[in-house]
Design a protein around this motif. Structure first.
Motif, PDB file in Angstrom:
ATOM      1  N   THR B  76       0.835  -1.199   0.000  1.00 49.28           N
ATOM      2  CA  THR B  76       0.000   0.000   0.000  1.00 49.28           C
ATOM      3  C   THR B  76       0.867   1.247   0.000  1.00 49.28           C
ATOM      4  OG1 THR B  76      -1.563  -1.262   1.320  1.00 49.28           O
ATOM      5  CG2 THR B  76      -1.943   1.110   1.172  1.00 49.28           C
ATOM      6  N   TRP B 196      -6.835  -0.096  -5.087  1.00 53.92           N
ATOM      7  CA  TRP B 196      -6.007  -0.850  -4.137  1.00 53.92           C
ATOM      8  C   TRP B 196      -6.425  -0.581  -2.695  1.00 53.92           C
ATOM      9  CZ3 TRP B 196      -3.197  -4.973  -3.905  1.00 53.92           C
ATOM     10  CH2 TRP B 196      -2.487  -5.222  -2.727  1.00 53.92           C
ATOM     11  N   ILE B 197      -6.779   0.659  -2.400  1.00 57.19           N
ATOM     12  CA  ILE B 197      -7.246   0.961  -1.040  1.00 57.19           C
ATOM     13  C   ILE B 197      -8.457   0.081  -0.727  1.00 57.19           C
ATOM     14  CG2 ILE B 197      -8.260   2.758   0.443  1.00 57.19           C
ATOM     15  CD1 ILE B 197      -5.331   3.199  -0.118  1.00 57.19           C
ATOM     16  N   PHE B 200      -7.156  -3.393  -0.155  1.00 54.47           N
ATOM     17  CA  PHE B 200      -6.486  -3.490   1.145  1.00 54.47           C
ATOM     18  C   PHE B 200      -7.520  -3.591   2.262  1.00 54.47           C
ATOM     19  CE2 PHE B 200      -4.249  -1.388   4.772  1.00 54.47           C
ATOM     20  CZ  PHE B 200      -3.307  -2.395   4.963  1.00 54.47           C
TER      21      PHE B 200
END
Lengths: 709, 210
Positions: B76, B196-197, B200
């Motif tokens: 991240t 991606w957040i 995650f």
């Protein structure tokens, strides 16, 4: 070097002709015959192109073109070629079902399975989709007064990806087998365990190519409509066909992604042993049903909305009247577009979800009848008090209103989960969706061809043959599909290739007769086009406005010049061209001309299409070197193109001026044709506006228009 | 609308480059729509993962057993830092109009992005070898690999795109076409951050907690 390394799973026995040699039967002979026709068709095309010396013009003027008008025409050619195949397959299936009473008929079960799978896949992805896309391509930019679409090269790439998918479908006639999993390809039946071999892979990659092409088309058209409208063309002044194109484009942007995801997952299950939809190890085929119909249901509105747009244009023009309830038609279109995402679950009412879920989706489905009903009333009320001409498109429209309502009502029946439990997976359902898609989409597209043909090619289609084909299609459709409602209610299941119940026989016979009539209708349509091309001098309508058109596309010459509008028009109202004609502004010379920049032709799109086709073929047959090479080549083409700086060419203002002033002079000089004489050779494409005609009578009105202009 | 009313923030300051601003109008809007359709694809993959990470585990390992939160956290950071670096590339393009500055920051972005993909591949390797968790093990793992793999594929295509842009900056200079392409690449790169957040949060954090 082993054979597998070079040819993957391809073998001599993959060729369809070996089946007829190894296992001679009527079913195999028909398969070989179809393969032979495909090969002969390809060979004949090559010979024709060579003998006539058409290779260079084909490449230079068409395949490398990024002109939205040519792209549109090519889409429709693809649709018509694929329609010929799919409609013959339909007739073959009807013949099989008629002959299979208490016997096995003349086709093998497997062959029958391939027929209904290719028929459905082709009709949806390679007939209906290219047809609507081609039409939107040609008409929409003209209706909003634009020179082009926002991304002309992307447009050509979309076309070539669709063409690549269509070629893959044709290749499957000759090399190997197609899927037997229906056009929906439900796993686990289409999983590797139950369906090894290349059939399902053909389906996956042909559909994926078409799906990616459609996503790009949707994005391109939405941006075009938002950004490229001419000055004064506010959203609520857009013609209704443009409105439906906008809603369809938005649906394409949202709805194609679930299909791409579903085909990718099915491919991973088949090629790499993943467990999305398998039996066991956590796979769940219901995920496929959800993803597929999350695409599949909006898809039917992607298809029907442009047709609704066509009907709105046709009914207003051939009633010589402003469309009734413009605003309500726009809002109804938007409502349908939104609701289309709230109904997908009605495709699996019977697959085990709770009654509450079924009730929600049942009600949501029925609600779509409301905006659709609004549209039907608007079309009816447009005709009230109008001056209706029963031309071919109008005949199709009236037939559509009658039969589409019947189809809609059976849809409301099916939307009731308890009724759906009784008739699901029967021919009742088959009757219902053909009842929506044939009068709705297909006849809508046929009407559009009749309506816009003079715009595209500069001459009208032969009216008598058009009506003759209508009088085969309309009753043919009724005969072919209404018996299926009865059969469905008697319990005849879909996709079944043989029967034992004698009660079915007369209904199948009727359906077969209907299929024959539809084939005759299609033949007559082809004859109509051939005859019209031969008599194009008599039918010529170069002045651009044969039907007393209302929207901007009729204001320019036919066929449309490369630059569409010599000067970008300024719009002050709905029905812009009609208002201009009434006010006497039509055919006025612009104050000044400017140089026009148009995108240069490029080999980028056809090369991408070629490598996409090779890539998909490699994947179907596990020819991994071909997959890798063509994939890299595809992206290499994109990257090389991105270094090209000289991508446009300029048409000098002088050339535009010369062409446009010649057209305007001819239009002003022409006396104009009254509505009574619009089907005669007097119709050179300048209509007398209905209002003026009634004011001053048909004889003097020609002079009136000339003085005003 | 006049040009000043629809200036694009990534381009040069008002008035200096009206043609680029004019051209930006359509292509940038088109790219936003493309990103939207791409996000629909990711949404579908997330929905699939949501269903399969609960019901598709079968006899395979559970999410908490196979995820390495530390690695995901470092990934991240790498991706966020690469987006940060891309921001500097765009600032260099806008205010300094320096091809070298843009190139240098693109290099930083690319290295961080490549490190991200490398770490993700390493994660896959560890999952397959140490945990016996290849995508073929269960529906949950199939969905996991497809979701994160699609993201990784996007990042990798972004890297290829970046390399092509580096060549174009060197060959063609910072002309309007190149600037607009860099702006689109920037949008693409930032979108991958956003996705991606979500990965995650929904995949790694929820997966380890549950």
């Amino acid at each position: 070097m082993s054979w597998e390394l070079i040819f993957g799973q391809l073998k001599w026995s993959s060729l369809v002709f070996t089946g007829a040699i190894e296992n001679p039967s009527l079913s195999e002979f028909i398969a070989s015959g179809a393969g032979t026709v495909a090969v002969l068709g390809a060979v004949a095309s090559v010979i024709l192109l060579t003998v006539k010396g058409w290779w260079v013009p084909l490449w230079r003027d068409w395949l490398t073109s990024v002109d939205h008008k040519k792209v549109g025409i090519m889409y429709i050619v693809i649709a018509l070629v694929m329609f010929a195949r799919a409609v013959i397959e339909a007739a073959l299936m009807r013949a099989q079902q008629l002959s299979a009473y208490d016997s096995t008929g003349f086709l093998s079960a497997d062959h029958f399975g391939q027929l209904f799978s290719t028929h459905g896949t082709i009709m949806i992805f390679f007939v209906a989709m290219p047809f609507i896309t081609g039409l939107m391509n040609y008409v929409m930019p003209l209706q909003i007064g634009a020179r082009d679409v926002s991304f002309p090269l992307l447009n050509a790439i979309s076309l070539m990806l669709t063409l690549a998918g269509a070629i893959l479908m044709m290749v499957s006639l000759v090399v190997g087998q197609f899927s037997t999993g229906g056009w929906t390809a439900y796993p686990p039946f289409t999983g590797i365990q139950f369906n090894p071999g290349e059939g399902v892979d053909y389906w996956i990659w042909a559909v994926s190519l078409g799906s990616i092409g459609s996503t790009l088309t949707g994005l391109n058209f939405a941006v075009t409509i938002y950004k490229k409208r001419c000055p004064g063309m506010t959203l609520f002044r857009m013609p209704l066909f443009t409105w439906t194109t906008l809603c369809t484009s938005i649906l394409m942007i949202f709805a194609m992604a679930p299909l791409t995801a579903a085909t990718a997952m099915l491919a991973l299950d088949r090629y790499a042993g993943f467990h999305f939809f398998t039996n066991g190890q956590g796979g769940n085929m219901m995920n496929y049903a959800n993803l597929f119909w999350l695409f599949g249901h909006p898809e039917v509105y992607i298809l029907i909305l442009p047709a609704f747009g066509v009907w709105s244009e046709v009914v207003a023009t051939f009633s010589s009247k402003r469309i009734y309830g413009y605003t309500s038609l726009v809002y109804a279109t938007m409502c349908i577009a939104v609701l289309s995402f709230a109904v997908w679950l009605h495709h699996f009412f019977t697959m085990g979800q709770s009654a509450n879920v079924n009730a929600f989706f049942g009600i949501a489905t029925m609600v779509i009848g409301v905006p659709t009903g609004v549209k039907v009333y608007d079309w009816l009320l447009t005709m009230v008090g109008g001056r209706i001409r029963f031309s071919t498109p109008m005949l199709f429209h009236i037939n559509f209103l009658l039969t589409f309502i019947l189809g809609g009502m059976t849809g409301v029946l099916l939307a009731n989960p308890s009724v759906d439990f009784q008739v699901h997976n029967t021919l009742f359902l088959v009757a219902h969706f053909h009842n929506m898609i044939i009068p709705g989409v297909l006849f809508g597209m046929f009407a559009a061809v009749q309506f816009w043909f003079p715009k595209v090619f500069g001459f009208r289609l032969h009216e008598g043959l058009g009506r003759a084909s209508f009088w085969c299609f309309a009753p043919g459709f009724l005969l072919a599909f209404f018996p299926l409602y009865w059969l469905g209610m008697m319990g005849a299941t879909r996709r079944t290739y043989m029967w034992a119940d004698p009660d079915y026989l007369p209904w199948f016979a009727l359906a077969m007769a209907g299929a024959a009539l539809i084939l005759a209708g299609f033949t007559l349509m082809v004859v109509q086009i051939v005859v019209s091309v031969r008599r194009r001098a008599q039918l010529a309508a170069p002045l651009g406005d044969p039907w007393d058109g209302r929207t901007l596309e009729w204001a320019i010459p036919s066929p449309t010049p490369e630059w569409n509008f010599a000067v970008i028009p300024q719009v002050v109202s709905r029905d812009a061209f009609y208002e201009a004609k009434k006010a006497g502004h039509a055919y006025r010379s612009p104050v000044a001309y400017e140089d026009i920049e148009v995108p240069r032709n490029t080999a980028t799109a056809p090369l991408i299409g070629l490598f996409a086709c090779a890539w998909a073929f490699g994947l179907v047959w596990h020819i991994w070197w071909l997959v890798a090479v063509s994939f890299l080549m595809m992206w290499a083409v994109v990257i090389v193109r991105s270094f090209e700086t000289d991508t446009t060419e300029t048409i000098p203002a002088e050339a535009v001026k010369a062409a446009n002033e010649a057209f305007l002079a001819a239009a002003r000089a022409a006396p104009g044709v009254s509505r009574e004489r619009e089907m005669t050779s007097d119709n050179r494409g300048k209509a007398l506006p209905e209002g003026l005609e009634s004011l001053s009578g048909p004889v003097s009105s020609g002079a009136a228009v000339e003085v005003l202009s | 609308m006049s040009v000043s009313e629809r200036l694009h923030p990534g381009l040069n300051l008002a008035g200096t480059d009206p043609e680029a601003h004019e051209a930006a109008e359509e292509v940038m809007f088109g790219f936003w729509i493309f990103l939207m359709s791409d996000l629909v694809l990711f949404a579908v993959l997330f929905a699939t993962y949501a269903a399969m990470s609960v019901q598709g585990i079968a006899d395979g390992p559970r999410p908490a057993e196979v995820f390495d939160l530390t690695a995901a956290f470092v990934e991240t950071l790498l991706l966020l830092l690469s987006s940060f670096a891309f921001g500097f590339a765009m600032l260099a393009m806008k205010y300094r109009e320096s091809g070298r500055g843009v190139l240098a920051w693109l290099l930083v972005t690319g290295v961080l992005g490549a490190a991200f993909v490398g770490m993700e591949l390493h994660d896959y390797y560890v999952m397959v070898t140490a945990h016996g968790a290849p995508p073929q093990a269960s529906g949950f793992l199939s969905a996991y690999y497809l979701l994160t793999g699609t993201h990784a594929l996007h990042v990798s295509s972004g890297l290829v795109w970046m390399a092509v842009m580096a060549v174009q900056i060197s060959v063609m200079g910072l002309n309007t076409t190149v600037k607009l392409r860099l702006m689109r690449l920037a949008l693409f790169w930032h979108m991958l951050d956003v996705v991606w957040i979500a990965i995650f949060t929904f995949v790694y954090l929820f997966g380890v907690v549950s």
